[in-house]
Design an enzyme around this catalytic site. Structure first.
Site, PDB file in Angstrom:
ATOM      1  N   ASN A 135       0.871  -1.186   0.000  1.00  0.00           N
ATOM      2  CA  ASN A 135       0.000   0.000   0.000  1.00  0.00           C
ATOM      3  C   ASN A 135       0.902   1.228   0.000  1.00  0.00           C
ATOM      4  O   ASN A 135       1.471   1.581   1.029  1.00  0.00           O
ATOM      5  CB  ASN A 135      -0.896  -0.027   1.249  1.00  0.00           C
ATOM      6  CG  ASN A 135      -1.693   1.257   1.409  1.00  0.00           C
ATOM      7  OD1 ASN A 135      -1.819   2.045   0.469  1.00  0.00           O
ATOM      8  ND2 ASN A 135      -2.230   1.473   2.603  1.00  0.00           N
ATOM      9  N   TRP A 136       1.017   1.850  -1.159  1.00  0.00           N
ATOM     10  CA  TRP A 136       1.956   2.976  -1.284  1.00  0.00           C
ATOM     11  C   TRP A 136       1.409   4.293  -0.741  1.00  0.00           C
ATOM     12  O   TRP A 136       2.117   5.291  -0.699  1.00  0.00           O
ATOM     13  CB  TRP A 136       2.359   3.151  -2.755  1.00  0.00           C
ATOM     14  CG  TRP A 136       3.168   2.009  -3.275  1.00  0.00           C
ATOM     15  CD1 TRP A 136       3.676   0.953  -2.558  1.00  0.00           C
ATOM     16  CD2 TRP A 136       3.575   1.783  -4.634  1.00  0.00           C
ATOM     17  NE1 TRP A 136       4.369   0.109  -3.384  1.00  0.00           N
ATOM     18  CE2 TRP A 136       4.324   0.589  -4.662  1.00  0.00           C
ATOM     19  CE3 TRP A 136       3.375   2.485  -5.832  1.00  0.00           C
ATOM     20  CZ2 TRP A 136       4.873   0.075  -5.831  1.00  0.00           C
ATOM     21  CZ3 TRP A 136       3.916   1.980  -6.997  1.00  0.00           C
ATOM     22  CH2 TRP A 136       4.661   0.783  -6.991  1.00  0.00           C
ATOM     23  N   LYS A 137       0.130   4.311  -0.401  1.00  0.00           N
ATOM     24  CA  LYS A 137      -0.486   5.552   0.107  1.00  0.00           C
ATOM     25  C   LYS A 137      -0.190   6.701  -0.861  1.00  0.00           C
ATOM     26  O   LYS A 137      -0.144   6.459  -2.066  1.00  0.00           O
ATOM     27  CB  LYS A 137       0.003   5.831   1.533  1.00  0.00           C
ATOM     28  CG  LYS A 137      -0.164   4.604   2.442  1.00  0.00           C
ATOM     29  CD  LYS A 137       0.076   4.856   3.893  1.00  0.00           C
ATOM     30  CE  LYS A 137      -0.118   3.552   4.661  1.00  0.00           C
ATOM     31  NZ  LYS A 137      -0.025   3.723   6.088  1.00  0.00           N
ATOM     32  N   HIS A 141      -9.570   1.659   4.818  1.00  0.00           N
ATOM     33  CA  HIS A 141      -8.287   1.828   5.515  1.00  0.00           C
ATOM     34  C   HIS A 141      -8.483   2.810   6.668  1.00  0.00           C
ATOM     35  O   HIS A 141      -9.259   3.766   6.552  1.00  0.00           O
ATOM     36  CB  HIS A 141      -7.224   2.343   4.539  1.00  0.00           C
ATOM     37  CG  HIS A 141      -5.851   2.307   5.132  1.00  0.00           C
ATOM     38  ND1 HIS A 141      -5.395   3.277   5.991  1.00  0.00           N
ATOM     39  CD2 HIS A 141      -4.847   1.405   5.015  1.00  0.00           C
ATOM     40  CE1 HIS A 141      -4.169   2.966   6.381  1.00  0.00           C
ATOM     41  NE2 HIS A 141      -3.812   1.838   5.796  1.00  0.00           N
ATOM     42  N   GLU A 161      -6.791   5.199   7.680  1.00  0.00           N
ATOM     43  CA  GLU A 161      -6.552   6.606   7.328  1.00  0.00           C
ATOM     44  C   GLU A 161      -7.783   7.199   6.648  1.00  0.00           C
ATOM     45  O   GLU A 161      -8.098   8.381   6.836  1.00  0.00           O
ATOM     46  CB  GLU A 161      -5.301   6.714   6.443  1.00  0.00           C
ATOM     47  CG  GLU A 161      -4.032   6.522   7.281  1.00  0.00           C
ATOM     48  CD  GLU A 161      -2.851   5.945   6.538  1.00  0.00           C
ATOM     49  OE1 GLU A 161      -2.828   5.967   5.295  1.00  0.00           O
ATOM     50  OE2 GLU A 161      -1.920   5.446   7.222  1.00  0.00           O
ATOM     51  N   GLU A 172      -5.468  -4.409  10.901  1.00  0.00           N
ATOM     52  CA  GLU A 172      -4.417  -3.401  11.067  1.00  0.00           C
ATOM     53  C   GLU A 172      -4.661  -2.578  12.328  1.00  0.00           C
ATOM     54  O   GLU A 172      -5.453  -1.624  12.305  1.00  0.00           O
ATOM     55  CB  GLU A 172      -4.416  -2.446   9.870  1.00  0.00           C
ATOM     56  CG  GLU A 172      -4.115  -3.105   8.545  1.00  0.00           C
ATOM     57  CD  GLU A 172      -3.560  -2.090   7.555  1.00  0.00           C
ATOM     58  OE1 GLU A 172      -2.423  -2.271   7.102  1.00  0.00           O
ATOM     59  OE2 GLU A 172      -4.251  -1.106   7.253  1.00  0.00           O
ATOM     60  N   GLY A 221       2.563   2.738  10.638  1.00  0.00           N
ATOM     61  CA  GLY A 221       3.537   3.805  10.439  1.00  0.00           C
ATOM     62  C   GLY A 221       4.291   4.204  11.692  1.00  0.00           C
ATOM     63  O   GLY A 221       4.943   5.242  11.737  1.00  0.00           O
ATOM     64  N   SER A 238       3.377  -1.709  10.369  1.00  0.00           N
ATOM     65  CA  SER A 238       4.828  -1.778  10.567  1.00  0.00           C
ATOM     66  C   SER A 238       5.424  -3.147  10.230  1.00  0.00           C
ATOM     67  O   SER A 238       6.362  -3.599  10.887  1.00  0.00           O
ATOM     68  CB  SER A 238       5.209  -1.339  11.981  1.00  0.00           C
ATOM     69  OG  SER A 238       4.854   0.024  12.174  1.00  0.00           O
ATOM     70  N   GLY A 289       2.829  -0.968   4.303  1.00  0.00           N
ATOM     71  CA  GLY A 289       2.875   0.432   3.901  1.00  0.00           C
ATOM     72  C   GLY A 289       4.297   0.863   3.603  1.00  0.00           C
ATOM     73  O   GLY A 289       4.861   0.565   2.546  1.00  0.00           O
ATOM     74  N   GLY A 290       4.918   1.552   4.576  1.00  0.00           N
ATOM     75  CA  GLY A 290       6.240   2.144   4.394  1.00  0.00           C
ATOM     76  C   GLY A 290       7.277   1.217   3.776  1.00  0.00           C
ATOM     77  O   GLY A 290       8.030   1.620   2.880  1.00  0.00           O
TER      78      GLY A 290
HETATM   79  P1  PGA Z   1       2.808   0.648   7.590  1.00  0.00           P
HETATM   80  O1  PGA Z   1       1.341   0.852   6.952  1.00  0.00           O
HETATM   81  O2  PGA Z   1       3.321  -0.680   7.072  1.00  0.00           O
HETATM   82  O3  PGA Z   1       3.624   1.805   7.081  1.00  0.00           O
HETATM   83  O4  PGA Z   1       2.650   0.631   9.061  1.00  0.00           O
HETATM   84  C1  PGA Z   1       0.458  -0.219   6.832  1.00  0.00           C
HETATM   85  C2  PGA Z   1      -0.847   0.260   6.261  1.00  0.00           C
HETATM   86  O5  PGA Z   1      -1.301   1.354   6.604  1.00  0.00           O
HETATM   87  O6  PGA Z   1      -1.484  -0.441   5.449  1.00  0.00           O
END
Ligand code: PGA
Length: 268
Positions: free
Chosen positions: A20-22, A110, A112, A182, A188, A228, A249-250
Site C-alpha cells: 500500500n503505497w499511500k 483503511h 486513514e 491493522e 507507520g 509496521s 505500507g512504508g
Molecule cells: P505501515 O502501513 O506498514 O507503514 O505501518 C500499513 C498500512 O497502513 O497499510
C-alpha cells in the site's frame, strides 16, 4: 478464547502480500519501483505468494500497461473507490473505472480513510459492495485504536467492523474477500503487534466470518496483518496459522525491501 472454525486450518490459503503505497510515488517513480520489483521476484515467489501493488490513482494506468507488456504476475491494486459507478462526485474514482484498468484488489476502509476522511461503516459497506459488483476483490481493513486496545475492547471493535461490512454480502462472496487486520497504533509507528496478538485478532476475524457466513467461507477468506510489517518481522507473522498475508505500507515503497518481504521464507 480462541476458537478455530473447522475447515479453517493453516496451509489452505495462498498468502497475499500487498504494498500500500499511500500518497507516495509519481507514476514515473511507480514504474521504476515495479520494474525493479519484477527483476527481484522469481517464479517460485509468485508460486508461493500472491503479490499486489497499490499505487495512487495516477499510477494505475502506467503500471497496468507495464504489467501487461512485460507479463509480470503482480496484481494491480487500488487504495480506495466510490460506491457509485458514475455521477456528480467531484474528485472521486468509481469501482467501475478501476475494473476497466484490470485492477484486481481494492483496499476498502483503511484506517486513514476512516479517521482522516470520515468514512463510517456504512460507507465502507457500500464500497465493498461496489468492488464486488465489479468482480474485484476488496481488502477490507479493520483495526482498533490504542485506547481501545488498552481498554480491552480491541476484539469487540474489530468484530463489529467486520460484521458491519459483511452485512448483506452473500456467503460465496465473503469467502472470496480479503480482510486486513491493522491495529491503528501499529500503522507507520514502527511498533508491530506481537505475532501472538496478530494471530489472536486474525483468528477473531475468521470466527466472525464463520458466524455470519459459515465454515466454508471462514476457511477460504484470507486475513492479512498490517502495521509496521518489515523484513525482520514478516516471517514470524506469516508463521501464524490465521495470518494469510500482509498489508505493507512504508516498507513496500522500496522494491528491494518489498521483494525481501515477499521472499520471507528465505530470510528465516
Ligand atoms: P505501515 O502501513 O506498514 O507503514 O505501518 C500499513 C498500512 O497502513 O497499510
Amino acid at each position: 478464547m480462541r476458537s478455530e472454525p473447522s475447515g479453517a486450518g493453516p496451509g489452505r490459503r495462498k498468502p497475499l502480500i500487498s504494498g500500500n503505497w499511500k500518497m507516495h510515488h509519481t507514476h514515473l517513480e511507480a514504474i521504476q519501483v515495479v520494474q525493479k520489483l519484477s527483476y527481484r521476484l522469481r517464479p517460485a515467489d509468485y508460486g508461493a505468494v500472491d503479490v499486489s501493488v497499490h499505487p495512487p490513482f495516477t499510477g494505475l494506468r502506467s503500471i497496468q500497461t507495464l504489467l501487461d507488456a512485460d507479463r509480470i504476475p503482480i496484481s494491480l491494486g487500488a487504495q480506495n473507490c466510490h460506491w457509485e459507478d458514475q455521477g456528480a462526485f467531484t474528485g472521486e474514482i468509481s469501482a467501475a473505472m478501476l475494473a476497466k484498468l484490470t485492477v484486481a484488489y481494492v483496499i476498502v476502509g483503511h484506517s486513514e480513510r476512516r479517521q482522516l476522511f470520515a468514512e463510517d461503516d456504512a460507507a465502507v459497506a457500500r464500497k465493498l459492495g461496489a468492488v464486488m459488483r465489479h468482480s474485484m476483490t476488496p481488502i477490507l481493513c479493520v483495526g482498533e485504536t490504542l485506547e481501545e486496545r488498552e481498554a480491552g475492547s480491541a476484539q469487540t471493535k474489530v468484530e463489529s467492523q467486520v460484521e458491519a461490512a459483511l452485512d448483506g454480502v452473500s456467503a460465496d462472496q465473503v469467502g472470496a474477500l480479503v480482510v486486513a487486520y491493522e491495529p491503528i497504533w501499529a500503522i507507520g509507528t514502527g511498533r508491530t503487534a506481537t505475532a501472538e496478538d496478530a494471530q489472536t485478532m486474525c483468528a477473531a476475524v475468521r470466527s466472525v466470518v464463520a458466524r455470519v457466513a459459515g465454515d466454508g467461507p471462514a476457511g477460504a477468506v484470507r486475513v492479512q496483518y498490517g502495521g509496521s510489517v518489515n523484513v525482520t518481522n514478516i516471517a514470524e507473522l506469516m508463521a501464524q496459522p490465521d495470518v494469510d498475508g500482509a498489508l505493507v505500507g512504508g516498507a513496500s515503497l522500496d522494491p528491494d525491501t518489498f521483494a525481501r518481504i515477499v521472499q520471507y521464507r528465505e530470510d528465516g
